[in-house]
Design a protein around this motif. Structure first.
Motif, short mmCIF file in Angstrom:
data_model
loop_
_atom_site.label_atom_id
_atom_site.label_comp_id
_atom_site.label_asym_id
_atom_site.label_seq_id
_atom_site.Cartn_x
_atom_site.Cartn_y
_atom_site.Cartn_z
N ASN A 1 -8.41 -3.91 2.61
CA ASN A 1 -9.43 -2.96 3.04
C ASN A 1 -10.83 -3.59 3.05
N ILE B 1 -3.89 -3.14 0.45
CA ILE B 1 -3.34 -1.83 0.79
C ILE B 1 -1.95 -2.05 1.39
N TRP B 2 -0.96 -1.34 0.86
CA TRP B 2 0.39 -1.41 1.40
C TRP B 2 0.64 -0.21 2.29
N ARG B 3 1.03 -0.45 3.53
CA ARG B 3 1.27 0.63 4.48
C ARG B 3 2.76 0.73 4.78
N THR B 4 3.33 1.89 4.45
CA THR B 4 4.73 2.17 4.81
C THR B 4 4.74 2.80 6.20
N LEU B 5 5.54 2.28 7.10
CA LEU B 5 5.49 2.74 8.48
C LEU B 5 6.89 2.87 9.06
N LEU C 1 -0.12 -0.81 14.40
CA LEU C 1 0.74 0.14 13.70
C LEU C 1 1.55 1.01 14.67
N PRO D 1 6.76 -2.60 2.68
CA PRO D 1 5.67 -2.20 3.58
C PRO D 1 4.82 -3.40 3.98
#
Length: 300
Positions: free
Chosen positions: A210, A216-220, A189, A205
């Motif tokens: 998990n 789980i969608w991670r916006t970065l 990340l 994302p």
């Protein structure tokens, strides 16, 4: 049933489905006046008003709704009867229309279709490459390939699940040599992301799973977002950052050594690949032959 009844049913059904006489005329390649006269003639013969006309649209009356449903059933039964008769021919022939997603179609479907065409020279293939949702009945499609979740399909459609995408994190060897290869999710990340830009303009994302097995969608933060997957692959191969993409999209780049997989244990399942077709066409040799060929598709 004499010929005129059948002639009037088709313009009436087309008017209902298209929402106007003008659109129905375009579909049937006649004038709007011809459509209007045909529907009026049908109403006069039945002694009932079937459509309420306004300057902008058409609306079915109660009698029109009942009659429309009867017309659809009759047309479906005729189509099924023709399919059964056509199925008596064992050699696939005639026009065959296939709709498929743009990039997936070029990379994965075309290699299967070339020998398919060589095997059945009497077929005339019409291929549509588009990422939009295709209505099989309105557009006369025999088979469609869809990437995405499929829910509540009508009974009139047959379907076959092929599998799910495998989402892979990747980067070019040069980028990894310069920036270092991440050893875990936290380090991943911290790298420069090359994201896909969705139709609404928002960046897609990254997908993770998990410990409980839920997505789980991670916006970065990202260096670049591109609304074209081919351009995204080019950017990552050029060493501009890290991306998460389906394995089928980057298979050639991986084989050529242009990209390396990062953290191979982090490969969640993505979207579903499904074949769909009008069920009444399933007996046709051309459709059956195509479905058999497409059973060899690979989404992973």
């Amino acid at each position: 049933m004499h010929d005129q009844r059948l002639k009037d049913i088709i313009p009436f059904v087309a008017s209902v489905e298209c929402g106007s006489f003008t659109a129905a005329a375009q579909r049937l390649h006649v004038t709007g006046s011809a459509i209007s006269k045909s529907v009026s003639r049908l109403e006069a013969r039945l002694g009932s008003r079937l459509l309420e006309r306004t300057t902008r649209s058409l609306r079915l009356t109660d009698a029109g709704t009942a009659y429309y449903q009867t017309c659809i059933r009759i047309m479906e039964e005729l189509a099924e009867a023709e399919s059964v008769l056509a199925a008596q021919r064992t050699i696939p022939s005639g026009r065959l229309r296939l709709a498929m997603p743009n990039t997936y179609g070029r990379l994965n479907v075309m290699p299967l279709l070339i020998p398919f065409c060589q095997q059945y020279p009497e077929l005339e293939l019409s291929l549509s490459f588009s990422d939009r949702f295709v209505d099989l009945f309105d557009e006369g499609i025999d088979v469609a390939i869809r990437i995405g979740e499929v829910h509540d399909l009508p009974e009139s459609l047959g379907f076959r699940y092929i599998g799910r995408e495998r989402m892979v994190f990747c980067a070019s060897p040069d980028y990894l040599n310069q920036q270092g290869r991440p050893q875990n999710e936290s380090e991943l990340l911290q790298h420069r992301a090359i994201l896909y830009e969705r139709v609404d303009g928002s960046p897609k994302p990254w997908l993770f799973i998990n410990e409980e097995g839920y997505p789980i969608w991670r916006t970065l933060p990202h260096r670049m977002a591109l609304g074209d997957v081919d351009a995204q692959v080019q950017a990552v191969c050029a060493g501009l950052g890290v991306a998460q993409m389906p394995s089928w999209l980057i298979r050639r780049a991986l084989d050529n050594g242009d990209l390396d997989v990062i953290l191979p244990d982090l490969q969640p399942d993505g979207l579903m690949l499904t074949l769909v077709w009008p069920r009444r066409k399933q007996l046709l040799p051309k459709v059956d032959a195509l479905l058999g060929t497409l059973a060899g598709l690979d989404i992973r």
